[in-house]
Design a protein around this motif. Structure first.
Motif, PDB file in Angstrom:
ATOM      1  N   PHE A 140      10.388  -4.715  -1.201  1.00 26.88           N
ATOM      2  CA  PHE A 140      10.699  -5.030   0.197  1.00 26.88           C
ATOM      3  C   PHE A 140       9.551  -5.793   0.836  1.00 26.88           C
ATOM      4  O   PHE A 140       9.760  -6.715   1.636  1.00 26.88           O
ATOM      5  N   GLY A 141       8.314  -5.420   0.481  1.00 24.58           N
ATOM      6  CA  GLY A 141       7.145  -6.132   0.975  1.00 24.58           C
ATOM      7  C   GLY A 141       7.135  -7.585   0.536  1.00 24.58           C
ATOM      8  O   GLY A 141       6.803  -8.483   1.314  1.00 24.58           O
ATOM      9  N   ILE A 142       7.510  -7.840  -0.709  1.00 26.52           N
ATOM     10  CA  ILE A 142       7.580  -9.217  -1.227  1.00 26.52           C
ATOM     11  C   ILE A 142       8.623 -10.027  -0.462  1.00 26.52           C
ATOM     12  O   ILE A 142       8.379 -11.174  -0.055  1.00 26.52           O
ATOM     13  N   GLN A 143       9.794  -9.420  -0.241  1.00 24.90           N
ATOM     14  CA  GLN A 143      10.849 -10.122   0.499  1.00 24.90           C
ATOM     15  C   GLN A 143      10.419 -10.410   1.936  1.00 24.90           C
ATOM     16  O   GLN A 143      10.658 -11.506   2.462  1.00 24.90           O
ATOM     17  N   SER A 144       9.774  -9.427   2.569  1.00 20.99           N
ATOM     18  CA  SER A 144       9.304  -9.621   3.945  1.00 20.99           C
ATOM     19  C   SER A 144       8.265 -10.725   4.014  1.00 20.99           C
ATOM     20  O   SER A 144       8.238 -11.516   4.962  1.00 20.99           O
ATOM     21  N   ASP A 145       7.394 -10.791   3.014  1.00 19.63           N
ATOM     22  CA  ASP A 145       6.363 -11.818   2.974  1.00 19.63           C
ATOM     23  C   ASP A 145       6.987 -13.208   2.853  1.00 19.63           C
ATOM     24  O   ASP A 145       6.537 -14.166   3.499  1.00 19.63           O
ATOM     25  N   MET A 146       8.036 -13.315   2.047  1.00 20.29           N
ATOM     26  CA  MET A 146       8.726 -14.596   1.895  1.00 20.29           C
ATOM     27  C   MET A 146       9.400 -15.013   3.204  1.00 20.29           C
ATOM     28  O   MET A 146       9.343 -16.185   3.606  1.00 20.29           O
ATOM     29  N   LEU A 147      10.011 -14.048   3.898  1.00 22.34           N
ATOM     30  CA  LEU A 147      10.649 -14.348   5.179  1.00 22.34           C
ATOM     31  C   LEU A 147       9.618 -14.770   6.222  1.00 22.34           C
ATOM     32  O   LEU A 147       9.859 -15.677   7.022  1.00 22.34           O
ATOM     33  N   SER A 182       9.530  12.817 -10.105  1.00 21.14           N
ATOM     34  CA  SER A 182       8.598  11.779 -10.550  1.00 21.14           C
ATOM     35  C   SER A 182       9.288  10.426 -10.653  1.00 21.14           C
ATOM     36  O   SER A 182       8.789   9.416 -10.166  1.00 21.14           O
ATOM     37  N   VAL A 183      10.465  10.422 -11.295  1.00 22.22           N
ATOM     38  CA  VAL A 183      11.208   9.171 -11.463  1.00 22.22           C
ATOM     39  C   VAL A 183      11.616   8.602 -10.100  1.00 22.22           C
ATOM     40  O   VAL A 183      11.500   7.399  -9.846  1.00 22.22           O
ATOM     41  N   MET A 184      12.064   9.482  -9.191  1.00 19.95           N
ATOM     42  CA  MET A 184      12.489   9.023  -7.866  1.00 19.95           C
ATOM     43  C   MET A 184      11.328   8.419  -7.088  1.00 19.95           C
ATOM     44  O   MET A 184      11.474   7.385  -6.430  1.00 19.95           O
ATOM     45  N   LEU A 185      10.164   9.063  -7.158  1.00 17.41           N
ATOM     46  CA  LEU A 185       8.999   8.537  -6.437  1.00 17.41           C
ATOM     47  C   LEU A 185       8.604   7.160  -6.966  1.00 17.41           C
ATOM     48  O   LEU A 185       8.290   6.257  -6.182  1.00 17.41           O
ATOM     49  N   ILE A 186       8.602   7.003  -8.271  1.00 13.72           N
ATOM     50  CA  ILE A 186       8.228   5.710  -8.857  1.00 13.72           C
ATOM     51  C   ILE A 186       9.225   4.630  -8.447  1.00 13.72           C
ATOM     52  O   ILE A 186       8.847   3.509  -8.073  1.00 13.72           O
ATOM     53  N   ILE A 187      10.526   4.953  -8.489  1.00 14.67           N
ATOM     54  CA  ILE A 187      11.554   3.974  -8.116  1.00 14.67           C
ATOM     55  C   ILE A 187      11.447   3.603  -6.640  1.00 14.67           C
ATOM     56  O   ILE A 187      11.493   2.422  -6.273  1.00 14.67           O
ATOM     57  N   VAL A 188      11.299   4.629  -5.782  1.00 18.47           N
ATOM     58  CA  VAL A 188      11.179   4.360  -4.342  1.00 18.47           C
ATOM     59  C   VAL A 188       9.942   3.506  -4.054  1.00 18.47           C
ATOM     60  O   VAL A 188       9.987   2.567  -3.258  1.00 18.47           O
ATOM     61  N   GLY A 189       8.818   3.834  -4.714  1.00 11.35           N
ATOM     62  CA  GLY A 189       7.600   3.057  -4.524  1.00 11.35           C
ATOM     63  C   GLY A 189       7.782   1.603  -4.909  1.00 11.35           C
ATOM     64  O   GLY A 189       7.345   0.689  -4.192  1.00 11.35           O
ATOM     65  N   LEU A 190       8.457   1.363  -6.033  1.00 15.79           N
ATOM     66  CA  LEU A 190       8.712  -0.009  -6.470  1.00 15.79           C
ATOM     67  C   LEU A 190       9.646  -0.737  -5.510  1.00 15.79           C
ATOM     68  O   LEU A 190       9.472  -1.931  -5.240  1.00 15.79           O
ATOM     69  N   GLN A 191      10.637  -0.009  -4.973  1.00 15.76           N
ATOM     70  CA  GLN A 191      11.562  -0.630  -4.027  1.00 15.76           C
ATOM     71  C   GLN A 191      10.832  -1.044  -2.739  1.00 15.76           C
ATOM     72  O   GLN A 191      11.085  -2.115  -2.182  1.00 15.76           O
ATOM     73  N   VAL A 248       0.837  -1.210   0.000  1.00 16.35           N
ATOM     74  CA  VAL A 248       0.000   0.000   0.000  1.00 16.35           C
ATOM     75  C   VAL A 248       0.864   1.249   0.000  1.00 16.35           C
ATOM     76  O   VAL A 248       0.619   2.204  -0.752  1.00 16.35           O
ATOM     77  N   ILE A 249       1.913   1.260   0.840  1.00 18.47           N
ATOM     78  CA  ILE A 249       2.815   2.418   0.881  1.00 18.47           C
ATOM     79  C   ILE A 249       3.493   2.611  -0.469  1.00 18.47           C
ATOM     80  O   ILE A 249       3.549   3.726  -1.009  1.00 18.47           O
ATOM     81  N   GLY A 250       4.021   1.514  -1.015  1.00 20.13           N
ATOM     82  CA  GLY A 250       4.695   1.602  -2.305  1.00 20.13           C
ATOM     83  C   GLY A 250       3.770   2.049  -3.420  1.00 20.13           C
ATOM     84  O   GLY A 250       4.156   2.851  -4.286  1.00 20.13           O
ATOM     85  N   LEU A 251       2.536   1.556  -3.398  1.00 21.15           N
ATOM     86  CA  LEU A 251       1.573   1.925  -4.432  1.00 21.15           C
ATOM     87  C   LEU A 251       1.246   3.415  -4.367  1.00 21.15           C
ATOM     88  O   LEU A 251       1.185   4.097  -5.401  1.00 21.15           O
ATOM     89  N   ILE A 252       1.049   3.932  -3.156  1.00 21.18           N
ATOM     90  CA  ILE A 252       0.720   5.356  -3.000  1.00 21.18           C
ATOM     91  C   ILE A 252       1.864   6.227  -3.505  1.00 21.18           C
ATOM     92  O   ILE A 252       1.650   7.208  -4.243  1.00 21.18           O
ATOM     93  N   ILE A 253       3.099   5.880  -3.142  1.00 20.10           N
ATOM     94  CA  ILE A 253       4.253   6.680  -3.578  1.00 20.10           C
ATOM     95  C   ILE A 253       4.424   6.603  -5.092  1.00 20.10           C
ATOM     96  O   ILE A 253       4.655   7.618  -5.763  1.00 20.10           O
ATOM     97  N   SER A 254       4.273   5.398  -5.663  1.00 18.32           N
ATOM     98  CA  SER A 254       4.415   5.241  -7.111  1.00 18.32           C
ATOM     99  C   SER A 254       3.315   5.991  -7.862  1.00 18.32           C
ATOM    100  O   SER A 254       3.562   6.602  -8.902  1.00 18.32           O
TER     101      SER A 254
END
Length: 304
Positions: free
Chosen positions: A280-287, A267-276, A234-240
């Motif tokens: 991170f959410g995907i990695q945390s979910d796997m852990l 704009s580019v920085m926000l999209i990149i940060v949002g994707l990162q 959700v955080i990443g989606l909002i920033i992106s």
């Protein structure tokens, strides 16, 4: 079906200015055979404590403030293997306690009394009923399990399941935190329909809008431990999305031969940060999935 020995049950009732109902409520539980009734009172300004004592209950005054604080404090005062929790306003029927306790005999860790059934709809304001359904849906999205009535104030637990929980919520968010902890601990949860009556003699302490917003915020915050992909997604989606909206504006201006270099970088920085953050959410979910598998293996070994 095997019934639980009622001498092994502690009936826990947090109260705040429940003078009109608490005496009768305690007496009804005694008449049903329950012998340990603990009233933990939030410094009521009326005669709640006197009424509870006169009816035969153990009475403790909570040191802090809020329903959650009362529940957390009471856990240190309970030594029975089973706990029934209910509000002291007389909206719940004592005879339903047996139905909540029976699943615990069959190996369940917790029972939730589901108020949100057709027979009880007349006891709800439309706003409250709608809000309950919305929060239940939000809990399912955030925590991956639909529990029908996460805000129910009528529940039964094994004491061992309560001891596994890490509880910090001081107010009405305690029901949400208990539900979240149960999901996180992979507890077996039974959902049992219960009667729910109209509150009489006292006013509700719950503000549908203000407390509903706080409970929704609690559901989202606790998802960090149960469903990190949702929380960070959700955080990443909002920033992106913010970056994408700025990007649309930049393109529309560029078509007019107007350049916005700083905005383009932003704009580019926000999209990149949002994707990162999303990654991170995907990695945390796997852990988290790996951690749950390890805990399950440890529990299986202990049982053997």
């Amino acid at each position: 079906m095997m019934d639980i020995n009622k001498d092994q049950v502690c009936v826990l009732i947090p109260t705040l200015n429940e003078e009109p109902t608490i005496g009768d409520l305690v007496q009804q539980f005694f008449s049903l055979g329950y012998t340990d009734i603990l009233v933990i009172d939030g410094k009521s300004s009326d005669r709640t404590r006197e009424k509870a004592l006169a009816a035969g209950a153990r009475v403790e005054v909570q040191t802090g403030k809020g329903k959650g604080n009362a529940f957390i404090q009471a856990l240190s005062l309970i030594n029975k293997p089973y706990v029934v929790l209910l509000d002291g306003d007389g909206t719940y029927a004592p005879e339903d306690a047996a139905s909540l306790l029976n699943p615990l005999v069959m190996g369940y860790d917790q029972s939730i009394g589901n108020r949100l059934i057709q027979d009880n709809f007349a006891s709800f304001h439309r706003l409250n009923l709608t809000g309950n359904h919305i929060l239940n849906w939000l809990f399912k999205v955030a925590h991956g399990k639909y529990l029908y009535d996460i805000l129910s104030g009528y529940r039964a637990f094994t004491l061992s399941s309560l001891k596994r929980m890490h509880l910090y919520e001081e107010g009405f968010g305690i029901e949400t935190e208990v539900s979240s902890e149960a999901v996180k601990n992979n507890d077996r949860i039974a959902v049992i329909p219960v009667k729910y009556g109209v509150r009489v003699g006292s006013v509700t302490k719950l503000d549908p809008i203000h407390d509903g917003f706080k409970i929704g915020r609690t559901i989202y915050r606790l998802a960090k431990l149960n469903n990190p992909l949702f929380y960070f997604g959700v955080i990443g989606l909002i920033i992106s999305l913010a970056g994408a909206v700025i990007g649309v504006y930049i393109v529309s201006e560029w078509l007019k031969n107007i350049d916005h270099i700083p905005l383009t970088i932003l704009s580019v920085m926000l999209i990149i940060v949002g994707l990162q953050i999303f990654m991170f959410g995907i990695q945390s979910d796997m852990l988290l999935a790996y951690q749950r598998e390890m805990l399950q293996e440890i529990q299986n070994i202990k049982k053997e």
